[in-house]
Design a protein around this motif. Structure first.
Motif, PDB file in Angstrom:
ATOM      1  N   PHE A 159      -5.108  -9.774   0.829  1.00  0.00           N
ATOM      2  CA  PHE A 159      -4.827  -8.242   1.377  1.00  0.00           C
ATOM      3  C   PHE A 159      -6.251  -7.907   1.029  1.00  0.00           C
ATOM      4  CE2 PHE A 159      -0.597 -10.254  -0.209  1.00  0.00           C
ATOM      5  CZ  PHE A 159       0.074 -10.275   1.148  1.00  0.00           C
ATOM      6  N   ARG A 160      -6.497  -6.902   1.786  1.00  0.00           N
ATOM      7  CA  ARG A 160      -7.243  -6.529   1.533  1.00  0.00           C
ATOM      8  C   ARG A 160      -7.425  -5.602   0.503  1.00  0.00           C
ATOM      9  NH1 ARG A 160     -10.571  -5.815   5.958  1.00  0.00           N
ATOM     10  NH2 ARG A 160     -12.139  -4.562   4.488  1.00  0.00           N
ATOM     11  N   LEU A 161      -6.514  -4.862   0.074  1.00  0.00           N
ATOM     12  CA  LEU A 161      -6.141  -3.254  -0.824  1.00  0.00           C
ATOM     13  C   LEU A 161      -5.738  -4.075  -1.931  1.00  0.00           C
ATOM     14  CD1 LEU A 161      -3.823  -0.939   1.214  1.00  0.00           C
ATOM     15  CD2 LEU A 161      -6.700  -0.077  -0.251  1.00  0.00           C
ATOM     16  N   PRO A 162      -6.652  -3.196  -2.947  1.00  0.00           N
ATOM     17  CA  PRO A 162      -5.738  -4.017  -4.541  1.00  0.00           C
ATOM     18  C   PRO A 162      -4.116  -4.277  -5.324  1.00  0.00           C
ATOM     19  CG  PRO A 162      -7.021  -2.028  -4.510  1.00  0.00           C
ATOM     20  CD  PRO A 162      -6.403  -2.446  -2.804  1.00  0.00           C
ATOM     21  N   TYR A 163      -4.219  -5.402  -5.603  1.00  0.00           N
ATOM     22  CA  TYR A 163      -2.585  -5.095  -5.996  1.00  0.00           C
ATOM     23  C   TYR A 163      -2.887  -5.073  -7.631  1.00  0.00           C
ATOM     24  CZ  TYR A 163       0.010  -5.441  -1.997  1.00  0.00           C
ATOM     25  OH  TYR A 163       0.921  -5.083  -0.654  1.00  0.00           O
ATOM     26  N   GLY A 164      -1.697  -4.444  -7.920  1.00  0.00           N
ATOM     27  CA  GLY A 164      -1.977  -3.972  -9.639  1.00  0.00           C
ATOM     28  C   GLY A 164      -1.145  -2.145  -9.760  1.00  0.00           C
ATOM     29  N   SER A 165      -1.071  -2.137 -11.170  1.00  0.00           N
ATOM     30  CA  SER A 165      -0.348  -1.282 -11.431  1.00  0.00           C
ATOM     31  C   SER A 165      -1.451   0.325 -11.540  1.00  0.00           C
ATOM     32  CB  SER A 165       0.552  -1.233 -12.777  1.00  0.00           C
ATOM     33  OG  SER A 165       1.380  -2.074 -12.422  1.00  0.00           O
ATOM     34  N   ALA A 166      -1.406   0.964 -11.047  1.00  0.00           N
ATOM     35  CA  ALA A 166      -2.926   2.033 -10.837  1.00  0.00           C
ATOM     36  C   ALA A 166      -2.874   2.682 -11.961  1.00  0.00           C
ATOM     37  CB  ALA A 166      -1.598   3.034  -9.399  1.00  0.00           C
ATOM     38  N   PRO A 167      -1.693   2.707 -13.183  1.00  0.00           N
ATOM     39  CA  PRO A 167      -2.153   4.055 -14.335  1.00  0.00           C
ATOM     40  C   PRO A 167      -2.953   2.715 -15.353  1.00  0.00           C
ATOM     41  CG  PRO A 167      -0.324   3.565 -13.768  1.00  0.00           C
ATOM     42  CD  PRO A 167      -0.612   3.223 -12.910  1.00  0.00           C
ATOM     43  N   TYR A 168      -2.629   1.705 -15.033  1.00  0.00           N
ATOM     44  CA  TYR A 168      -4.058   0.726 -16.086  1.00  0.00           C
ATOM     45  C   TYR A 168      -5.106  -0.102 -15.189  1.00  0.00           C
ATOM     46  CZ  TYR A 168       0.601   2.495 -17.834  1.00  0.00           C
ATOM     47  OH  TYR A 168       1.925   3.413 -17.993  1.00  0.00           O
ATOM     48  N   MET A 169      -5.071  -0.460 -13.561  1.00  0.00           N
ATOM     49  CA  MET A 169      -5.869  -1.244 -13.464  1.00  0.00           C
ATOM     50  C   MET A 169      -7.176  -0.834 -13.918  1.00  0.00           C
ATOM     51  SD  MET A 169      -5.563  -2.265  -9.463  1.00  0.00           S
ATOM     52  CE  MET A 169      -4.451  -1.586  -8.607  1.00  0.00           C
TER      53      MET A 169
END
Lengths: 246, 471
Positions: free
Chosen positions: B175-185
């Motif tokens: 995947f090109r886009l980062p995976y994670g949780s936006a508030p904490y990444m």
């Protein structure tokens, strides 16, 4: 079943016997030899005859470019490699030479393919050393896992869920599961002439029950192997590179 | 490859010996079920990825990663792996059902008191340190993935976005886009870096900020442009929201939220140490600031912000930590001066070779028995202070930056036990202590150094000075 995969042994008796002992201690049930048993090193007869012996006990062996170069044209080799092949041809006894001439380029074994270099044109000895060449090789076989050598640096490639290719340098001793739902290509590294700045002999074990691939490094008596190369009058560079791992 | 795998089990199903009892949770990428094994009263958790049409393709890859990583993890801070299912039949992971409450369930009670934030934060840091030492970067540290156990310890769950240093990273390739949780990444994770344990420290900093202020430091952006903003826009300092917020805790949280991973704590263990020794943390500008940086500083950072993944830090994941916590147990008796000097030399050598190492100087104040009102006893308080002064004096010659060294007087009836407890509680990597070459006291009481050497879970150096016979 634990399969010990060894390639690019290159007449290095010390490295080869160290790997065989190591694999036996690790409980290997089968040996698969991925080509290039001769060239560069000083013990072609011992190495080839040992492999021939093991094949009578169930081991599998395919041919590499150095094995095929015995008695054939070798215009594509560099000077030191060419000299080593001339020397090897002059040293090799008849049974060993005959054994080498009978080896196939590829062997399929259940869901596995054994080949010395790229599987799409195995007689052209193309290096599988980055994602594009890995993709070409994987595209040429239906087998789930390909094991090859030729590059002298351990490497792992996998086809992802969306047909992209991932590459990974396996860490020695850390098993990597070759997930069943994907296809993989493993370059096992070189027993007799490692080129990743680590002088220890490289081979791998694949466990068919867990699908785990483990890259392994075995330190061996480099001084003796290099000393024999010098004593045989082979090019100094072939002796010196062993301790540098390049 | 062959027959299409089933996408979810049903209650009452029997799967490879596990009977499905009930559905616990339906998430975006997976469903969670309680299961039992016949002949055993134990209940387990079964996680099944959602693989149906139209589901996120990342669900498959993330599940593959988790299936690879979980069997390699162990210890009290992760759920124990029990079994995994074949992808071609029904992919699943069965693990221990952890008795714990997700931190997300406490979000309604925010803000938490600073001491509570520090306590929970240090437990999370200890759990992260444990996972990092097992070569794994979690990459999705958020309240929903942090379970608070009745013991006070933390268990980390959901390793679907994690990486393992000895395994290929399927997510990065896919995947090109980062995976994670936006508030904490972490900002480097936004740029695609997935191998740096410091990313987990950033996320923990964001979690602590959230717990302490009831707001997330960077909001909850849904697009790449919004995610990238944290590369230059620093969060509002907690003290702007609450002027009484402790400066030391603001300093620790804002250090976690540094854009440059190298400016965060070198290890999760060091962060846990700071969170559990507040009074010793050094305060500076970051500790006391009351406002976010001005527009000029922010604009400059924005111009300088990297557009793509920065080069990987060389020490990103390593088993032997280059930033160890050292402890030195100093005997302040007059008679031990030569040994104390020899220990100082050992410590100086280690600190010179590892600039990110930190030092805890310990002295054990032996008391006859534990009394409830020790703290009120003037005489013992004087002794305690005198020992602290002695420790500082011992360390003065090392000329250490005050942020690298702390001093602790442990009051105990059994010195070896006190040192061992300190080592365990503070994740000490290396302890240095002295031993007399020959001592009557040792033969009568048993040697502290021998007991520590035999039982410590870390490297132990025993300093002796050749040729001195004391007592």
């Amino acid at each position: 079943m634990r399969i010990a995969l060894m390639g690019d042994i290159h007449s290095n008796r010390e490295a080869f016997s160290a790997c065989l002992a190591h694999a036996s201690e690790c409980g290997a049930d089968r040996y698969v030899f991925l080509g290039d048993y001769v060239g560069y090193g000083a013990d072609p007869n011992w190495v080839v005859n040992r492999i021939a012996e093991l094949t009578t006990e169930g081991a599998i062996a395919v041919a590499g470019n150095h094995d095929r170069a015995i008695g054939i044209e070798r215009s594509r080799m560099n000077a030191a490699a060419g000299m080593a092949i001339e020397w090897t041809a002059s040293q090799l006894d008849r049974t060993a030479a005959e054994f080498l001439s009978t080896l196939p380029l590829t062997i399929e074994d259940e869901d596995r393919l054994y080949v010395h270099a790229d599987a799409s044109r195995p007689g052209d000895w193309i290096y599988v050393d980055e994602t594009a060449s890995a993709a070409a090789s994987l595209g040429a076989t239906r087998q789930r896992v390909t094991f090859c050598g030729h590059v002298h640096v351990p490497m792992l490639f996998g086809i992802t869920a969306t047909q992209k290719i991932l590459s990974f340098a396996p860490l020695a001793g850390s098993p990597v599961p070759l997930l069943r739902q994907r296809r993989w290509l493993a370059v096992v590294g070189s027993v007799g002439q490692p080129r990743d700045r680590n002088s220890a002999a490289a081979y791998a074990i694949y466990d068919t029950s867990t699908c785990e691939f483990k890259s392994l490094r075995v330190p061996y008596d480099v001084e003796t192997a290099a000393g024999k190369i010098r004593a045989a009058g082979l090019p100094e560079s072939l002796a010196a590179r062993l301790s540098l791992g390049r | 490859m062959s027959a299409r795998p089933r996408s979810r089990p049903a209650i009452g199903d029997e799967i490879d010996g596990f009977r499905v009892l009930n559905c616990l949770h339906v998430g975006g990428m997976a469903t969670l079920w309680t299961v039992e094994r016949s002949g055993s009263p134990a209940r387990y958790l079964m996680k099944v990825p959602r693989l149906g049409e139209g589901e996120d393709p990342a669900a498959i890859v993330s599940f593959e990663m988790e299936q690879m990583i979980m069997p390699r993890l162990s210890g009290p801070h992760v759920p124990k792996f029990i079994a995994a299912g074949d992808f071609e039949v029904l992919p699943y992971i069965v693990m221990d059902l952890v008795e714990g409450v997700p931190l997300s369930q406490r979000l309604a009670q925010l803000p938490l008191r600073p001491d509570e934030v520090a306590r929970i934060g240090s437990q999370i840091a200890i759990a992260l340190d444990d996972v990092h030492r097992q070569q794994v970067v979690h990459l999705d540290v958020k309240p929903g993935n942090i379970l608070l156990c009745p013991s006070g310890e933390v268990v980390l769950v959901d390793f679907g976005l994690s990486t393992h240093a000895a395994l290929p990273d399927l997510m990065e390739e896919e995947f090109r886009l980062p995976y994670g949780s936006a508030p904490y990444m972490a900002p480097e994770q936004v740029l695609g870096e997935r191998r740096d344990p410091a990313s987990d420290l950033f996320a923990l900093g964001a979690v602590m900020y959230h717990l302490a202020t009831d707001r997330t430091p960077f909001g909850d952006p849904q697009r790449m442009a919004g995610l990238r903003r944290r590369l230059w826009r620093d969060p509002v300092p907690p003290r702007q929201l609450d002027p009484d917020f402790p400066p030391w805790l603001q300093d620790t949280i804002l250090r976690c939220l540094s854009v440059d991973p190298a400016e965060r704590h070198p290890t999760a263990a060091q962060l846990a140490f700071d969170l559990s020794h507040p009074q010793q943390s050094v305060s500076g500008d970051r500790a006391t600031k009351m406002h976010a940086d001005g527009p000029f500083a922010v604009f400059r950072r924005r111009l300088a912000a990297p557009k793509s993944k920065p080069p990987r830090r060389s020490n990103a994941v390593s088993i032997a930590s280059p930033a160890p916590i050292l402890a030195v147990a100093v005997d302040l008796d007059e008679g031990s001066a030569t040994i104390a000097a020899s220990m100082r030399m050992q410590v100086a050598r280690i600190l010179r070779t590892m600039p990110q190492a930190r030092l805890a100087c310990l002295n054990v104040l032996k008391i006859a028995r534990l009394t409830i009102d020790t703290a009120l006893d003037d005489e013992s308080r004087n002794k305690h202070v005198q020992r602290l002064v002695g420790l500082r004096h011992w360390a003065a010659e090392l000329q250490l930056d005050p942020s690298r060294v702390t001093f602790h007087v442990l009051e105990a009836t059994a010195p070896a036990d006190a040192i061992l407890e300190y080592i365990a509680a503070n994740r000490v990597d290396h302890v240095i202590l002295g031993a007399r070459a020959k001592s009557i006291r040792k033969s009568l009481l048993g040697s502290v150094s021998a007991a520590v050497a035999a039982q410590a879970p870390c490297t132990v150096t025993i300093a002796r000075s050749r040729g001195t016979y004391e007592d």
